[in-house]
Design a protein around this motif. Structure first.
Motif, PDB file in Angstrom:
ATOM      1  N   ALA A  23       0.837  -1.205   0.000  1.00 27.44           N
ATOM      2  CA  ALA A  23       0.000   0.000   0.000  1.00 27.44           C
ATOM      3  C   ALA A  23       0.873   1.257   0.000  1.00 27.44           C
ATOM      4  CB  ALA A  23      -0.929  -0.001   1.212  1.00 27.44           C
ATOM      5  N   PHE A  24       1.959   1.229   0.797  1.00 23.23           N
ATOM      6  CA  PHE A  24       2.873   2.376   0.825  1.00 23.23           C
ATOM      7  C   PHE A  24       3.533   2.561  -0.539  1.00 23.23           C
ATOM      8  CE2 PHE A  24       3.199   1.498   5.547  1.00 23.23           C
ATOM      9  CZ  PHE A  24       2.453   2.605   5.906  1.00 23.23           C
ATOM     10  N   GLU A  25       3.901   1.446  -1.185  1.00 20.74           N
ATOM     11  CA  GLU A  25       4.560   1.537  -2.491  1.00 20.74           C
ATOM     12  C   GLU A  25       3.595   2.055  -3.558  1.00 20.74           C
ATOM     13  OE1 GLU A  25       7.128  -1.487  -3.890  1.00 20.74           O
ATOM     14  OE2 GLU A  25       7.917  -1.985  -1.914  1.00 20.74           O
ATOM     15  N   VAL A  26       2.339   1.656  -3.474  1.00 22.91           N
ATOM     16  CA  VAL A  26       1.350   2.156  -4.424  1.00 22.91           C
ATOM     17  C   VAL A  26       1.212   3.668  -4.275  1.00 22.91           C
ATOM     18  CG1 VAL A  26      -1.107   2.170  -5.023  1.00 22.91           C
ATOM     19  CG2 VAL A  26       0.065   0.005  -4.634  1.00 22.91           C
ATOM     20  N   MET A  27       1.229   4.147  -3.031  1.00 22.93           N
ATOM     21  CA  MET A  27       1.161   5.588  -2.788  1.00 22.93           C
ATOM     22  C   MET A  27       2.390   6.290  -3.376  1.00 22.93           C
ATOM     23  SD  MET A  27      -0.289   5.603   1.138  1.00 22.93           S
ATOM     24  CE  MET A  27      -0.051   7.366   1.313  1.00 22.93           C
ATOM     25  N   ALA A  28       3.573   5.678  -3.171  1.00 20.40           N
ATOM     26  CA  ALA A  28       4.807   6.254  -3.713  1.00 20.40           C
ATOM     27  C   ALA A  28       4.768   6.251  -5.240  1.00 20.40           C
ATOM     28  CB  ALA A  28       6.018   5.455  -3.214  1.00 20.40           C
ATOM     29  N   PHE A  29       4.272   5.170  -5.814  1.00 15.13           N
ATOM     30  CA  PHE A  29       4.148   5.050  -7.274  1.00 15.13           C
ATOM     31  C   PHE A  29       3.269   6.163  -7.820  1.00 15.13           C
ATOM     32  CE2 PHE A  29       1.819   2.798 -10.847  1.00 15.13           C
ATOM     33  CZ  PHE A  29       2.834   2.951 -11.772  1.00 15.13           C
ATOM     34  N   SER A  30       2.144   6.393  -7.164  1.00 15.28           N
ATOM     35  CA  SER A  30       1.217   7.435  -7.593  1.00 15.28           C
ATOM     36  C   SER A  30       1.880   8.814  -7.532  1.00 15.28           C
ATOM     37  CB  SER A  30      -0.036   7.415  -6.715  1.00 15.28           C
ATOM     38  OG  SER A  30      -0.930   8.439  -7.076  1.00 15.28           O
TER      39      SER A  30
END
Length: 234
Positions: A128-135
């Motif tokens: 979830a943290f990586e998805v936020m960073a990706f966004s």
């Protein structure tokens, strides 16, 4: 929003509501903890319930409605994680009686399953943290997650073709440096070096940019493994 979720949010700022809310959910805490520990717990004798009670209170403080989970579902996760932490610190299976070989087998199995669940939840949180960073990184290139939804290939063959192209680009440091510096694909270099059709590059620009972002940012390593696992399993 369900009633318990609404009360949990109110309990954040009201000691009275918090205390009342916790007292009303003692049976819930008992039930969830007993299921996790695979035996009936007792408030007077089992430290696991104290751990679970503290976890429930912690869940009230850390709950965020934007997570999409109803509060009690979120509280289950927090209670489970805190009990697993407790089991690990104890370094023994105190959560199940070891009076027989059968009980011992159950205890070992329960701890193993609890640890597996803990690992899965931790991985989900990291993802979830990586998805936020990706966004956030994508936004630097003028692309949103919504853009990708409508600009991603539906055919597996095309996805693999574009993934392979992104991998090939990522292996050329000069192109990657231009990509990161200018926040756009070095189209001329890509077409020359990879012999890619310019129309393909233009058609799938946003998707290729997204794949390059995933491939060239270390903080997205977990996300990278998840996305490119499809390609490895082709």
């Amino acid at each position: 929003m369900d009633k318990n979720t609404e009360l949990a949010l109110q309990a954040k700022n009201s000691p009275y509501i918090r205390n009342s809310f916790i007292q009303e959910h003692r049976n819930f805490i008992l039930k969830i903890s007993s299921l996790i520990c695979r035996r009936q717990l007792d408030w007077a004798n089992d430290d696991e319930l104290s751990v679970a009670l503290i976890a429930f209170n912690e869940a009230i403080d850390s709950y965020d409605r934007s997570s999409g989970k109803e509060f009690l579902n979120y509280a289950k996760i927090v209670i489970r994680n805190r009990l697993v932490d407790y089991f690990r610190k104890e370094s023994k299976c105190t959560h199940i009686s070891l009076e027989s070989d059968e009980d011992s087998e159950i205890s070992t199995y329960t701890l193993k399953k609890s640890m597996e669940l803990y690992q899965i939840e931790t991985e989900n949180q990291n993802m979830a943290f990586e998805v936020m960073a990706f966004s956030e990184i994508l936004s630097r290139y003028g692309i949103t997650i919504e853009d990708l939804t409508s600009n991603s290939p539906t055919h597996r063959k095309t996805r693999f073709q574009l993934m392979n192209l992104a991998l090939l680009i990522s292996q050329h440091p000069q192109m990657v440096e231009k990509f990161k510096r200018n926040k756009q694909l070095p189209a001329k270099d890509i077409c020359t070096i990879t012999k890619t059709n310019k129309r393909l590059l233009e058609r799938w620009r946003k998707y290729i940019v997204a794949m390059l972002v995933v491939l060239t940012h270390d903080e997205l390593s977990g996300f990278r493994s998840y996305i490119f696992s499809e390609r490895r399993g082709k």
